[in-house]
Design a protein around this motif. Structure first.
Motif, PDB file in Angstrom:
ATOM      1  N   LEU A 172      13.371   3.371  -6.624  1.00 17.41           N
ATOM      2  CA  LEU A 172      12.194   2.655  -7.528  1.00 17.41           C
ATOM      3  C   LEU A 172      12.475   1.170  -7.455  1.00 17.41           C
ATOM      4  CD1 LEU A 172      13.153   5.041 -10.577  1.00 17.41           C
ATOM      5  CD2 LEU A 172      11.160   5.332  -9.089  1.00 17.41           C
ATOM      6  N   PHE A 173      13.591   0.605  -6.949  1.00 19.92           N
ATOM      7  CA  PHE A 173      13.762  -0.770  -6.854  1.00 19.92           C
ATOM      8  C   PHE A 173      14.012  -1.006  -5.239  1.00 19.92           C
ATOM      9  CE2 PHE A 173      14.306   0.694 -11.047  1.00 19.92           C
ATOM     10  CZ  PHE A 173      13.914  -0.621 -11.963  1.00 19.92           C
ATOM     11  N   HIS A 174      13.688  -2.301  -4.988  1.00 19.14           N
ATOM     12  CA  HIS A 174      14.081  -2.836  -3.650  1.00 19.14           C
ATOM     13  C   HIS A 174      15.301  -3.122  -3.552  1.00 19.14           C
ATOM     14  CE1 HIS A 174       9.812  -4.351  -4.098  1.00 19.14           C
ATOM     15  NE2 HIS A 174       9.794  -3.597  -2.973  1.00 19.14           N
ATOM     16  N   HIS A 175      16.044  -3.297  -2.499  1.00 19.68           N
ATOM     17  CA  HIS A 175      17.596  -3.614  -2.340  1.00 19.68           C
ATOM     18  C   HIS A 175      18.102  -4.670  -3.075  1.00 19.68           C
ATOM     19  CE1 HIS A 175      21.387  -4.615  -0.058  1.00 19.68           C
ATOM     20  NE2 HIS A 175      21.646  -3.524  -0.042  1.00 19.68           N
ATOM     21  N   ASP A 176      17.304  -5.537  -3.317  1.00 21.21           N
ATOM     22  CA  ASP A 176      17.604  -6.698  -4.211  1.00 21.21           C
ATOM     23  C   ASP A 176      17.670  -6.562  -5.778  1.00 21.21           C
ATOM     24  OD1 ASP A 176      14.874  -6.884  -4.430  1.00 21.21           O
ATOM     25  OD2 ASP A 176      14.692  -9.049  -3.852  1.00 21.21           O
ATOM     26  N   LEU A 177      17.198  -5.223  -5.967  1.00 24.60           N
ATOM     27  CA  LEU A 177      17.081  -4.612  -7.341  1.00 24.60           C
ATOM     28  C   LEU A 177      15.661  -5.205  -8.008  1.00 24.60           C
ATOM     29  CD1 LEU A 177      20.252  -4.582  -6.890  1.00 24.60           C
ATOM     30  CD2 LEU A 177      20.301  -4.618  -9.356  1.00 24.60           C
ATOM     31  N   THR A 178      14.736  -5.696  -7.303  1.00 21.69           N
ATOM     32  CA  THR A 178      13.440  -6.198  -7.765  1.00 21.69           C
ATOM     33  C   THR A 178      12.717  -4.678  -7.923  1.00 21.69           C
ATOM     34  OG1 THR A 178      12.707  -6.713  -5.728  1.00 21.69           O
ATOM     35  CG2 THR A 178      13.435  -8.580  -7.159  1.00 21.69           C
ATOM     36  N   PRO A 179      11.750  -4.465  -8.949  1.00 17.32           N
ATOM     37  CA  PRO A 179      11.062  -3.491  -9.160  1.00 17.32           C
ATOM     38  C   PRO A 179       9.898  -2.970  -8.201  1.00 17.32           C
ATOM     39  CG  PRO A 179      10.597  -4.622 -10.925  1.00 17.32           C
ATOM     40  CD  PRO A 179      11.602  -5.477 -10.246  1.00 17.32           C
ATOM     41  N   GLU A 215       0.722  -1.296   0.060  1.00 14.75           N
ATOM     42  CA  GLU A 215      -0.071   0.001  -0.083  1.00 14.75           C
ATOM     43  C   GLU A 215       0.762   1.363  -0.021  1.00 14.75           C
ATOM     44  OE1 GLU A 215      -4.320  -0.949   2.167  1.00 14.75           O
ATOM     45  OE2 GLU A 215      -2.607  -1.133   3.447  1.00 14.75           O
ATOM     46  N   TYR A 216       1.918   1.137   0.633  1.00 17.86           N
ATOM     47  CA  TYR A 216       2.971   2.342   0.943  1.00 17.86           C
ATOM     48  C   TYR A 216       3.709   2.590  -0.571  1.00 17.86           C
ATOM     49  CZ  TYR A 216       1.640   2.291   5.685  1.00 17.86           C
ATOM     50  OH  TYR A 216       1.002   2.358   6.822  1.00 17.86           O
ATOM     51  N   GLU A 217       3.930   1.396  -1.194  1.00 22.15           N
ATOM     52  CA  GLU A 217       4.650   1.638  -2.428  1.00 22.15           C
ATOM     53  C   GLU A 217       3.611   1.863  -3.229  1.00 22.15           C
ATOM     54  OE1 GLU A 217       6.526  -1.902  -4.170  1.00 22.15           O
ATOM     55  OE2 GLU A 217       7.613  -2.425  -1.810  1.00 22.15           O
ATOM     56  N   GLU A 218       2.524   1.536  -3.500  1.00 27.65           N
ATOM     57  CA  GLU A 218       1.367   2.062  -4.185  1.00 27.65           C
ATOM     58  C   GLU A 218       1.086   3.947  -4.390  1.00 27.65           C
ATOM     59  OE1 GLU A 218      -1.180   2.433  -7.373  1.00 27.65           O
ATOM     60  OE2 GLU A 218      -0.134   0.557  -6.880  1.00 27.65           O
ATOM     61  N   LEU A 219       1.558   4.149  -2.936  1.00 30.73           N
ATOM     62  CA  LEU A 219       1.138   5.581  -2.803  1.00 30.73           C
ATOM     63  C   LEU A 219       2.479   6.368  -3.255  1.00 30.73           C
ATOM     64  CD1 LEU A 219      -0.050   8.283  -1.553  1.00 30.73           C
ATOM     65  CD2 LEU A 219       1.127   7.705   0.647  1.00 30.73           C
ATOM     66  N   GLN A 220       3.730   5.768  -3.321  1.00 27.00           N
ATOM     67  CA  GLN A 220       4.722   6.255  -3.828  1.00 27.00           C
ATOM     68  C   GLN A 220       4.709   6.378  -5.280  1.00 27.00           C
ATOM     69  OE1 GLN A 220       8.221   3.875  -4.453  1.00 27.00           O
ATOM     70  NE2 GLN A 220       9.821   5.488  -4.048  1.00 27.00           N
ATOM     71  N   ALA A 221       3.962   5.322  -5.890  1.00 23.51           N
ATOM     72  CA  ALA A 221       4.119   5.160  -7.323  1.00 23.51           C
ATOM     73  C   ALA A 221       2.989   6.249  -7.813  1.00 23.51           C
ATOM     74  CB  ALA A 221       3.312   3.980  -7.649  1.00 23.51           C
ATOM     75  N   GLU A 222       1.828   6.499  -7.182  1.00 23.87           N
ATOM     76  CA  GLU A 222       0.823   7.452  -7.533  1.00 23.87           C
ATOM     77  C   GLU A 222       1.409   8.826  -7.608  1.00 23.87           C
ATOM     78  OE1 GLU A 222      -3.189   7.206  -6.140  1.00 23.87           O
ATOM     79  OE2 GLU A 222      -2.733   5.239  -5.222  1.00 23.87           O
ATOM     80  N   ILE A 223       2.385   9.283  -6.436  1.00 21.64           N
ATOM     81  CA  ILE A 223       2.909  10.630  -6.423  1.00 21.64           C
ATOM     82  C   ILE A 223       3.741  10.851  -7.644  1.00 21.64           C
ATOM     83  CG2 ILE A 223       4.506  12.125  -5.177  1.00 21.64           C
ATOM     84  CD1 ILE A 223       3.547  10.419  -2.438  1.00 21.64           C
TER      85      ILE A 223
END
Length: 442
Positions: free
Chosen positions: A382-389, A329-337
């Motif tokens: 934009l990516f997690h520490h393991d480089l997954t988006p 849900e928090y990732e979705e908020l970042q994406a919307e911003i």
């Protein structure tokens, strides 16, 4: 952890309150300023029109620059991670900010780290290595930064103005001999309005004619290159105070005094929570309405309209948007911003470039212990520490490769023509086993 509904209200409220911007000015601006009309005629070898022929038109590149810094090139612990980063970067970005911080480019006097085989320094890959990668992938490279007096090396005589001027000119000359004409732009000067916070700067930053001196040197050694002025944290000041804002007056003064500025850069870092020492302090930061003003489309249009008065191209040189918690849900908020702000910036006629900063969580700048500055805390990647988006990476990719991408199947008319309106960039057209390349450019 802060309630996601409350955070959505704080951070997305302004997008919803300005339908005249998001539903009218943004789409109309994208259509007007990011697209051009194209008309092509197909003929056979004898010059006869190929009528009623199906043609597939596909955009291959963007003229608009969607960039990021490339500080993590070959900086990971494993070859697998390094390969993943190399593949990722070229899929998402067509511009790379290359580090030329003086303290790490020349940590030992007279022994600069230009060569790709230079001794490694974390988050500071050698310029030759970065440029080689960019050339291989068809990515433009830009220099950051010629005069950024915060990052001066320990060996420098910082209290000796004349000697520092001599060393700076030597630096300009060396870099120009190696990189002039090979990079898309050169940031001449950076963050002068923040110099009061620096503890490592030299006497250079105190020069009353700093901008004139720096741009004069730049024009001497980079006369055929694009010269950029850059500043951080000025967006709300410019939006609120317009032509009386500090950055506007700095640029106006520099131009009147003869500085050849080709492009105006401004950072857009939302380092929300990066100085928080406790969970309670962090929560206070992410709920700050002042921080959320940076996510206000009206604020963005005001500072872009104001700086656009100079008639010069604008660049969002360093963008950070936080993830305000853990989970989808928090990732979705970042994406919307990100989607909202990128749409605003992309729609503005003066903007040519947007550069995201730290793409990967956990690999960001950490200041000295006394400053308590840690950009990893804001989870701005934009990516997690393991480089997954993260959802933000996927949302940005969708904007660039789908929403702002032209791919059409058309049929020629009786005279062999097809006509369409497409985003500026390079294209291919294919029909009956044949193909050609062309471009739509301003």
């Amino acid at each position: 952890m802060a309630d996601i509904k409350e955070l959505r209200e704080i951070w997305l409220k302004k997008f919803e309150e300005h339908p005249e911007l998001m539903k009218k000015r943004v789409p109309e601006g994208i259509e007007k300023y990011r697209k051009g009309d194209c008309k092509i005629r197909l003929t056979d070898e004898s010059g006869n029109p190929l009528k009623n022929t199906e043609v597939r038109v596909d955009q291959k590149t963007h003229d608009f620059q969607f960039g990021a810094h490339i500080f993590m090139l070959d900086e990971f612990d494993t070859e697998e991670e390094n390969k993943k980063f190399r593949d990722m970067f070229s899929q998402y970005f067509n511009l790379a900010t290359i580090p030329f911080y003086w303290d790490t480019l020349e940590p030992e006097e007279g022994k600069p780290r230009y060569d790709k085989n230079s001794k490694k320094i974390y988050r500071r890959p050698a310029p030759d290595l970065c440029l080689e990668y960019c050339n291989e992938k068809g990515i433009k490279g830009k220099l950051h930064c010629l005069v950024y007096d915060k990052f001066t090396a320990d060996w420098m005589p910082k209290d000796d103005l004349k000697e520092m001027e001599r060393l700076y000119e030597k630096r300009f000359k060396e870099i120009s001999e190696r990189y002039s004409g090979k990079l898309s732009e050169f940031e001449v000067i950076n963050e002068t309005l923040w110099s009061r916070h620096w503890s490592t700067a030299s006497e250079i930053i105190k020069k009353p004619d700093l901008n004139e001196w720096a741009f004069s040197l730049a024009e001497k050694y980079f006369g055929n290159d694009t010269l950029v002025i850059n500043e951080g944290g000025v967006n709300t000041d410019v939006a609120d105070n317009g032509i009386w804002s500090t950055y506007y007056l700095e640029i106006e003064n520099a131009i009147k005094k003869g500085c050849r500025i080709d492009k105006i850069g401004m950072q857009h870092h939302l380092f929300t929570g990066c100085t928080a020492k406790t969970p309670e302090e962090y929560e206070g930061h992410i709920k700050s309405s002042e921080g959320a003003r940076f996510a206000d489309p009206e604020v963005s249009f005001k500072f872009l309209d104001t700086l656009g008065r100079f008639g010069l191209p604008l660049e969002l040189t360093e963008v950070t948007i936080p993830t305000l918690g853990e989970g989808e849900e928090y990732e979705e908020l970042q994406a919307e911003i990100i989607k909202g702000l990128y749409s605003v910036w992309f729609s503005h006629p003066s903007v040519e470039t947007i550069v995201y900063w730290n793409q990967i969580d956990g690999h960001c700048y950490v200041g000295d212990p006394d400053s308590n500055w840690n950009e990893n805390r804001c989870r701005g990647g934009l990516f997690h520490h393991d480089l997954t988006p993260k959802k933000s990476a996927l949302a940005l990719k969708k904007l660039i490769t789908e929403d702002w991408h032209t791919a059409l199947t058309l049929v020629t008319d009786e005279d062999g023509f097809i006509e369409f309106r497409g985003f500026y960039g390079d294209y291919t057209a294919e029909w009956k086993g044949s193909s050609t390349s062309f471009g739509i450019h301003k």
